[in-house]
Structures are given as structure tokens and as C-alpha cells.
Design a protein around this motif. Structure first.
Motif, PDB file in Angstrom:
ATOM      1  N   SER A  59       0.823  -1.213   0.017  1.00 25.08           N
ATOM      2  CA  SER A  59      -0.008   0.088  -0.102  1.00 25.08           C
ATOM      3  C   SER A  59       0.768   1.408   0.036  1.00 25.08           C
ATOM      4  N   GLY A  60       2.202   1.040   0.070  1.00 24.03           N
ATOM      5  CA  GLY A  60       3.079   2.164   0.236  1.00 24.03           C
ATOM      6  C   GLY A  60       3.227   3.001   1.779  1.00 24.03           C
ATOM      7  N   ARG A  61       2.538   2.453   2.507  1.00 21.93           N
ATOM      8  CA  ARG A  61       2.689   3.011   3.994  1.00 21.93           C
ATOM      9  C   ARG A  61       3.965   2.742   4.554  1.00 21.93           C
ATOM     10  N   HIS A  62       4.295   1.649   4.320  1.00 18.29           N
ATOM     11  CA  HIS A  62       5.633   1.251   4.872  1.00 18.29           C
ATOM     12  C   HIS A  62       6.667   0.622   3.806  1.00 18.29           C
ATOM     13  N   GLN A  63       7.572   1.382   3.491  1.00 21.03           N
ATOM     14  CA  GLN A  63       8.629   0.937   2.327  1.00 21.03           C
ATOM     15  C   GLN A  63       9.761   0.619   2.757  1.00 21.03           C
ATOM     16  N   LYS A  64      10.381   0.948   4.003  1.00 23.06           N
ATOM     17  CA  LYS A  64      11.689   0.693   4.451  1.00 23.06           C
ATOM     18  C   LYS A  64      11.896  -0.403   5.446  1.00 23.06           C
ATOM     19  N   GLY A  65      12.841  -0.994   5.632  1.00 27.32           N
ATOM     20  CA  GLY A  65      12.977  -1.882   6.616  1.00 27.32           C
ATOM     21  C   GLY A  65      12.635  -1.671   8.168  1.00 27.32           C
ATOM     22  N   GLU A  66      13.083  -0.403   8.274  1.00 24.88           N
ATOM     23  CA  GLU A  66      12.590   0.273   9.625  1.00 24.88           C
ATOM     24  C   GLU A  66      10.956   0.464   9.841  1.00 24.88           C
ATOM     25  N   ASP A  67      10.195   0.613   8.856  1.00 28.54           N
ATOM     26  CA  ASP A  67       8.726   0.545   8.567  1.00 28.54           C
ATOM     27  C   ASP A  67       8.184  -0.830   8.947  1.00 28.54           C
ATOM     28  N   VAL A  68       8.971  -1.818   8.392  1.00 30.12           N
ATOM     29  CA  VAL A  68       8.407  -3.334   8.737  1.00 30.12           C
ATOM     30  C   VAL A  68       8.760  -3.543  10.095  1.00 30.12           C
ATOM     31  N   LEU A  69      10.109  -3.112  10.479  1.00 35.22           N
ATOM     32  CA  LEU A  69      10.337  -3.661  12.125  1.00 35.22           C
ATOM     33  C   LEU A  69       9.071  -2.601  12.950  1.00 35.22           C
ATOM     34  N   ASN A  70       8.813  -1.723  12.424  1.00 32.34           N
ATOM     35  CA  ASN A  70       7.703  -0.926  13.245  1.00 32.34           C
ATOM     36  C   ASN A  70       6.449  -1.524  13.345  1.00 32.34           C
ATOM     37  N   ILE A  71       5.917  -2.281  12.186  1.00 29.97           N
ATOM     38  CA  ILE A  71       4.686  -2.993  12.089  1.00 29.97           C
ATOM     39  C   ILE A  71       4.748  -3.978  13.084  1.00 29.97           C
ATOM     40  N   LEU A  72       5.894  -4.838  13.193  1.00 35.51           N
ATOM     41  CA  LEU A  72       6.187  -5.901  13.766  1.00 35.51           C
ATOM     42  C   LEU A  72       6.279  -5.538  15.351  1.00 35.51           C
ATOM     43  N   SER A  73       6.917  -4.577  15.772  1.00 31.43           N
ATOM     44  CA  SER A  73       6.775  -4.418  17.301  1.00 31.43           C
ATOM     45  C   SER A  73       5.785  -3.445  17.857  1.00 31.43           C
ATOM     46  N   TYR A  74       4.829  -2.882  17.064  1.00 32.63           N
ATOM     47  CA  TYR A  74       3.845  -1.849  17.300  1.00 32.63           C
ATOM     48  C   TYR A  74       3.020  -2.699  18.488  1.00 32.63           C
TER      49      TYR A  74
END
Length: 195
Positions: free
Chosen positions: A153-168
Motif C-alpha cells: 500500500s506504500g505506507r511502509h517502504q523501508k526495513g525500519e517501517d516493517v520492524l515498526n509494524i512488527l513491534s507495534y
């Protein structure tokens, strides 16, 4: 605020149990062990990590990751919006659904085919490796769906963003982990004293 009250209640219950176990064992009540005896202190300190490291903790952590990733990735927001979703969001939902379908097919192949790997020795689903890992399997499927949606969806493009999704979810549910620690220790203490 409620989490802190639950923690205080669990700590008080543990302290009361320690005192009651000592009083009941001093009264020589059969089948009761004191947590203030040398055996009780060794048990409490020596088994603390073992008591924490139960499948329940792993399930709690995985459920927090799955729930948090579902919320943080934008999937929940996609379904909550009344208006028309953008083309990119609709495409992300379709791609995520394809990934989830492929994941489900792989799990079905590992469980439903004759002589499948996750079946028990007798060929059944319950009890088997599949039944023991149903919570991680479901949580991983939800997490996979969420991360793919977030990236597509383009909301999370970087590796940091994916880590943020997983740790939220872990950040949001940290108080549940603390409650779990107090609750599982109280349960194990009750089993030690009266078991």
C-alpha cells in the motif's frame, strides 16, 4: 490504569500466598509446602525463568505481534473507511490475500495430505505438531498478510517501517506481558504450595 491495579492485586495475592503457606505448613497441615522454607525459596528462585518460558508466553508475544501488525499496517483502517479505497490500497489487499492464500495452501499440504509432515504418528491432526503450533501458524499468517499489505500500500517502504509494524503490538501490549509474569508466577506458586 487497570493494568496497574491487576499487577498490584497479583503481587498482593502472591505475598498473601507466601504468608498463608508458611502458616499452614507451621500448623503441619498435610500436603502444604511453605514458600519460606529452604525448599520453597530454592524453588521460587531456581524455577523463575522456567515458569516464565512457557508456550503461553510465546503465544502472547505472537498474538501481540499479529494484532499490532494488523492495526499498524493499515488493514484495519482500510476496512473502517466508509469512502472508496484508493487503487493502491485495493491492489495491496488483493496481493496480501494472494500471499495469505498461498500460505494457507502450504499449511494444508503439510497437514491434510496423507502422510503429511505435521500429522501425528497415527495420522491425526489432534494431538500433532500442527495442533501444538496452531497459534503460531495463525499469528504468522495474520502477520504475513499485514506486512505485505503495509508494503504494497506504500505506507511502509523501508526495513525500519516493517520492524515498526512488527513491534507495534509489543509496545502497545507491554502491560499484558507484565501481567502475564505476575499471573503465571502466582499460578505456579499455588501449584507448588498445594500440589
Amino acid at each position: 490504569m487497570k493494568s496497574s491495579r491487576v499487577c498490584v492485586v497479583l503481587m498482593i495475592a502472591e505475598c498473601v500466598l507466601i504468608i498463608v503457606s508458611w502458616l499452614l505448613s507451621a500448623a503441619r497441615l498435610e500436603g502444604v509446602r511453605s514458600m519460606l522454607s529452604s525448599e520453597g525459596i530454592r524453588w521460587f528462585i531456581g524455577n523463575f525463568s522456567t515458569i516464565m518460558a512457557s508456550p503461553l508466553l510465546a503465544w502472547l508475544l505472537l498474538a501481540l505481534i499479529a494484532g499490532g501488525s494488523l492495526q499498524q499496517s493499515g488493514v484495519v483502517e482500510h476496512f473502517m473507511t466508509k469512502g472508496e479505497a484508493s487503487f493502491r490500497n485495493r491492489l495491496a489487499l488483493r496481493v496480501s490475500a494472494v500471499f495469505l492464500a498461498l500460505y494457507t495452501i502450504v499449511i494444508c499440504m503439510l497437514t491434510l495430505l496423507p502422510h503429511a509432515i505435521l500429522l501425528s504418528v497415527k495420522g491425526g491432526l489432534f494431538p500433532s505438531a500442527f495442533s501444538r503450533s496452531i497459534v503460531p501458524i495463525v499469528c504468522f499468517g495474520i502477520t504475513l498478510f499485514s506486512v505485505v499489505y503495509g508494503v504494497m500500500s506504500g505506507r511502509h517502504q523501508k526495513g525500519e517501517d516493517v520492524l515498526n509494524i512488527l513491534s507495534y503490538g509489543l509496545r502497545q501490549g507491554a502491560s499484558l506481558i507484565v501481567i502475564y509474569i505476575f499471573a503465571i508466577q502466582l499460578y505456579a506458586s499455588l501449584r507448588f504450595v498445594f500440589g
